[in-house]
Design a protein around this motif. Sequence first.
Motif, mmCIF file in Angstrom:
data_model
loop_
_atom_site.group_PDB
_atom_site.id
_atom_site.type_symbol
_atom_site.label_atom_id
_atom_site.label_comp_id
_atom_site.label_asym_id
_atom_site.label_seq_id
_atom_site.Cartn_x
_atom_site.Cartn_y
_atom_site.Cartn_z
ATOM 1 N N GLY A 94 0.860 -1.266 0.035
ATOM 2 C CA GLY A 94 -0.103 0.033 0.050
ATOM 3 C C GLY A 94 0.743 1.317 0.029
ATOM 4 O O GLY A 94 0.805 2.159 -0.806
ATOM 5 N N SER A 98 1.329 3.891 -3.351
ATOM 6 C CA SER A 98 0.862 5.188 -2.748
ATOM 7 C C SER A 98 2.157 6.322 -3.148
ATOM 8 O O SER A 98 1.896 7.275 -3.933
ATOM 9 C CB SER A 98 0.559 5.395 -1.542
ATOM 10 N N TYR A 99 3.390 5.795 -2.770
ATOM 11 C CA TYR A 99 4.565 6.546 -2.878
ATOM 12 C C TYR A 99 4.787 6.737 -4.335
ATOM 13 O O TYR A 99 5.195 7.911 -5.034
ATOM 14 C CB TYR A 99 5.835 6.030 -2.218
ATOM 15 N N VAL A 101 2.412 7.066 -6.875
ATOM 16 C CA VAL A 101 1.482 7.673 -7.254
ATOM 17 C C VAL A 101 1.795 9.021 -7.016
ATOM 18 O O VAL A 101 1.919 10.035 -8.003
ATOM 19 C CB VAL A 101 -0.034 7.367 -6.770
ATOM 20 N N LEU B 63 -4.570 7.347 -6.948
ATOM 21 C CA LEU B 63 -4.083 7.488 -5.614
ATOM 22 C C LEU B 63 -5.201 6.948 -4.662
ATOM 23 O O LEU B 63 -4.598 6.544 -3.454
ATOM 24 C CB LEU B 63 -3.873 9.091 -5.257
ATOM 25 N N GLY B 67 -3.983 4.573 -1.996
ATOM 26 C CA GLY B 67 -4.269 5.272 -0.875
ATOM 27 C C GLY B 67 -5.024 4.280 0.097
ATOM 28 O O GLY B 67 -4.421 3.951 1.199
ATOM 29 N N GLY B 70 -3.061 1.527 1.172
ATOM 30 C CA GLY B 70 -2.017 1.806 2.062
ATOM 31 C C GLY B 70 -2.434 2.011 3.537
ATOM 32 O O GLY B 70 -1.786 1.882 4.549
ATOM 33 N N GLU B 294 2.542 1.672 11.861
ATOM 34 C CA GLU B 294 4.151 2.167 11.398
ATOM 35 C C GLU B 294 3.777 2.245 9.631
ATOM 36 O O GLU B 294 4.468 3.120 9.165
ATOM 37 C CB GLU B 294 4.985 1.038 11.716
ATOM 38 N N SER B 295 2.811 1.545 9.132
ATOM 39 C CA SER B 295 2.753 1.783 7.649
ATOM 40 C C SER B 295 1.884 3.184 7.404
ATOM 41 O O SER B 295 2.309 3.628 6.355
ATOM 42 C CB SER B 295 1.736 0.530 7.084
ATOM 43 N N PHE B 298 4.727 5.649 8.059
ATOM 44 C CA PHE B 298 5.696 5.744 7.029
ATOM 45 C C PHE B 298 5.230 6.480 5.805
ATOM 46 O O PHE B 298 5.856 7.285 4.975
ATOM 47 C CB PHE B 298 6.054 4.377 6.832
ATOM 48 N N LEU B 299 3.770 6.214 5.400
ATOM 49 C CA LEU B 299 3.304 6.862 4.255
ATOM 50 C C LEU B 299 2.842 8.284 4.692
ATOM 51 O O LEU B 299 3.025 9.072 3.679
ATOM 52 C CB LEU B 299 1.788 6.033 3.884
ATOM 53 N N LEU B 300 2.593 8.596 5.885
ATOM 54 C CA LEU B 300 2.157 9.820 6.063
ATOM 55 C C LEU B 300 3.160 11.085 6.085
ATOM 56 O O LEU B 300 3.148 12.061 5.335
ATOM 57 C CB LEU B 300 1.450 9.763 7.658
ATOM 58 N N VAL B 301 4.442 10.604 6.696
ATOM 59 C CA VAL B 301 5.516 11.435 6.360
ATOM 60 C C VAL B 301 5.691 11.955 4.811
ATOM 61 O O VAL B 301 5.933 13.078 4.738
ATOM 62 C CB VAL B 301 6.875 10.626 6.893
ATOM 63 N N GLY B 302 5.884 10.861 4.090
ATOM 64 C CA GLY B 302 6.254 11.235 2.616
ATOM 65 C C GLY B 302 4.971 12.013 2.062
ATOM 66 O O GLY B 302 5.011 13.067 1.271
ATOM 67 N N VAL B 303 3.500 11.574 2.343
ATOM 68 C CA VAL B 303 2.468 12.330 1.748
ATOM 69 C C VAL B 303 2.314 13.683 2.243
ATOM 70 O O VAL B 303 1.992 14.731 1.353
ATOM 71 C CB VAL B 303 1.158 11.505 2.026
ATOM 72 N N VAL B 306 4.815 15.571 0.207
ATOM 73 C CA VAL B 306 4.747 15.560 -1.424
ATOM 74 C C VAL B 306 3.519 16.150 -1.758
ATOM 75 O O VAL B 306 3.717 16.739 -3.008
ATOM 76 C CB VAL B 306 4.954 14.287 -1.702
ATOM 77 N N VAL B 310 2.696 18.495 -5.068
ATOM 78 C CA VAL B 310 1.617 18.030 -6.243
ATOM 79 C C VAL B 310 0.780 18.954 -6.601
ATOM 80 O O VAL B 310 0.560 19.338 -7.612
ATOM 81 C CB VAL B 310 1.174 16.772 -5.805
#
Lengths: 469, 332
Positions: A94, A98-99, A101, B63, B67, B70, B294-295, B298-303, B306, B310
Amino acid sequence: MELDPLLLSRLQFAFVVSFHAIFPVFTIGLASYIALLHGLFYKTENPAWDRLALFWTKVFAVVFGMGVVSGIVMSFQFGTNWSNFAYATSNFLGPVLSYEVVTAFFLEAAFLGVLLFGRNKVPEGVHLFAAIMVAVGTFISSFWILSANSWMQTPAGFELIDGRFHITSWMEALFNPSFWYRFVHMGMASFLTGGFVVAGVSAWFLLRKRDVEANKKALSMCLWLLLILAPAQAVVGDFHGLNTLEHQPTKVAAMEGNWETQTNVPLLLFAIPDQESQTNHFEIGIPNLASLILTHRADGEVPGLNAVPVEEQPPVAIVFWSFRVMVGIGLLMIAVALVGLLLRRKGRVYENRLFLKTLTVMIISPFLAVLGGWIVTESGRAPWLVYGVMTHAEGLTPSLTGGMALFTLIGYIAVYSVVFLTGIYYLTRVVRNGMHEEQIEVEGEVERPKRPLSAAHTPFDDDLEGANA
Amino acid sequence: MSIDLSLIWAAIIGFGVIMYVLMDGFDLGLGILFPFAPDEESRDVMMNSVAPVWDGNETWLVLGGAGLLGAFPLVYSVFLPALYIGVFLMLAGLIFRGISFEFRFKSKKNRRWWNRAFCWGSAIATFAQGAVVGAYIQGFAVEDFRYVGGALDWLTPFTILTGLGLMAGYALLGSTWLILKSEGHVQQWAYRITPKLLLAVLVVFGIVSLWTPLVSPEVRDRWMNQIHLIWFFPILAMVCAGALYRAVKRQQEGLPFVATLGLFIFTYLGLIASKWPVIVPPNYTIWDAASAPESQLFLLVGVLFVIPIVLAYTAWTYWVFRGKVKVGEGYH
C-alpha cells in the motif's frame, strides 16, 4: 468442467501485466531521449534536434496514453482478483504503490501536459524542464514498482502476525536482496528498448532518404548507446542470475532445465522439459558450462528442481524457453551493435541497406526480450505469490467465481485488442508521416503563428481503411 | 501514542476522493455531453479544454486506490471484490475514453467512432462510480474481514439511481466548466443546457435523500435523532444550487463552475456525515479498516511532504492553460 477462478485469474494477471509492461519499458527510455533532444536543441539551436524532439514526442504521447490506461487497470487488479493477497501485504505494498502515485504519476501527468501542449505557452527553458520532469517521473515510478516486485520475489524486513505482513524495517523491505539487480537490469532494458526503437525508425527513414541529417544524428547516438549497453546488460543479467541462484534456486533450476542437484551441469541449448516424468527429452548442451557460469567452477554443484516437491516446482517448460528467448535476443543485440561499430569504422553505417533493414526489423526484439524476461521471473516464482510465504491459491479473492473471472478475462482481451491494434495503426501513421509533415506545417503556419506545433494531430488516415470500423 | 493516524488518513483519503470527483468529474462530464454538442467544432473545443490536464485528474483515482490499500486495506479488499463487475466496466470505460484523447485527433474518417468511445467510456465509468456511492450507502456482506456476497449484489434500483444521478452531476460539472473555458456558440449552448442538468441533479438528489433512510436505518437515526448541525450541509448545497441558477441566468462565466463545485462538496460532506465513522458499511469503522500504524506513519511522512508539491505544480499547469479555448485553435 468447472471454471477455475485461480487459473483464470493467473491468466488474466499475466495478460494484463504483459500488455502493460511493454509500454513503460519503452516510455522510460524514450522520455530520457526526448529530454536529451530538448536539451541539445536548447544548447545548440540546431533545428534538427527540434525536429527529432517533436517527432518522438508524438510517438511518446500515443504510447504513454496506452501505458496510462492499462496502468490504471493494474492498480485495481490486486483488489479485484487477489484481495486476500492485497489485504495480507497491504502494510508494505500500500505505502509503496501510494508513493509511486504521489512521487511519479502526478509528476509525469502534469508535466506531460506541459510538454505536449505548452510549447507556445511557457518559455523554452520551462519546456525543457517539463521534458526532464517527465523523464525523472518515469524513473521514480520504476524504482517503486520494482521494489514492490522484488519484495514479492525476495521478501525481507517483515514479520507475520495473524497472516498479515508487518514491516519491521523499511530499508530492508524496500532495498530487499534482489532489488538493485532487478532495478538496474530493467533500467538498462528500458534504454535498450528506446535505443532499438529509435535506431530502427531512424534506419527506416534513412532507407527512404527522409530528413537524412536528423536521422543520421539519431542513428549514430543510438548505435553508441547500444554498443555500450547491450554487452553491459549481459554482465548485469549474469549478476542478477547469481543473485537468483542464491535466493530462488528452484527458479534457476527451471531456467537451466536441471532436474537433479548435481555437479558438472551442462548448459542446455535445446531441450524439451517434461514435468510429468521430471526429465528432459532431446537435450543438446555444452558440457560443464552451466556449472561454470553459476558457480565459476566446472565441477560446481547446482541445485536441481527435485530439491523441492513437484507441487512447488514452477512450470519448467515456460521458464526454460522464455529464458532462451531473452538470452538469444540479448546475444543478437550485442552482435548488431558490434556490426554497427564495424560499419562505422568503414564509414558505411548510413549506406549499408542490409544493416539498416536489420535495424528496422530489430524494433520488435527488445519487447520480446522484456516479455521473455518477465515471464522467466514471474512464472519462475510459481506457485509462490510472495516467495516462500504465500501461494497464488492463498492470495485469491474468496468471493471470486470462475464465471466472473472468465467474464473479465474475455473483457480485457477484447478491450486491449482494440487498444493495441488501433494504437499500432496510429503509431505507424505517425512514423510514416514522420518529420516531413513538420516542415510542411511550419511553412503553412505563418498565417497562424499561435498554433503550437507540438503533438500536431493532423488527421492522416483519410486515404486508408478504417482501423476500428 | 496520542495522534490518531487513522483519523488523519480518513481526512487525506476523503480529500483525495473529492479531488478526484471534482477534477475528473468535469472531464468525464464533457464526455457525457459529447453526443448532444451542436457540432464537431464544439467537440474539438470540449476536448481541447481538458486535453492537457485530464491525465493528472485521473491520477487522483489511482491515488485513491493505492491510498486505500496503504491506509485502509479493508476498504480496498472488500470494495473491489464486491464491485468486481462494476470495477471492470469502469476501467473499460476509462480505457476507451483515455485513448480517444490521442486517437480522435489522429483520425478523420473514424472520428465518429472515437467520439462514441469517448462518450460511452465516460458515461459507463461515471455510472459505475455513481453505483459505487449507492453500494456504499447500502453496505456490504462482510464476514471475517472478507467479502462474502455475490457478483451483482451492488446492482439494485437504488444504485442504478445513484449511478444516473452522478452522470447528471458530472454533466453539470462539464457544462459549467465549458461555460468558463469557451465562448461564442459553444458557450451559449452550455448556458442553455446547464439549468436542465441542474434540475436533473436536484430531482435525483431529492429522491436519493428520501430513499436513503429507507435503505439504511443507521443513516435515518443519524439525521433524525442526532446533532442537527449536519443539516447545514444540504442547506448549503441548496444555496449553491440557487447561486448556480442565478449565475447562469445572468450569463456569468466563472461563478457557475464554482457554485457546482460547492454543490458537490456539500453533498459529499453530507454523505460522509451520514456514515461517519463507518467506512465499510454496515459494521467496520475507520479504525477497524486501518493498516498497521507503522505503515500509516511511513506513508504519512511522505504524503504530507509531497502532496503540497503535487498541488502546487498541478495548480501551475492549470495556470499555464488558463483562458478560453478558441474554436479552430486547439492545442493540437
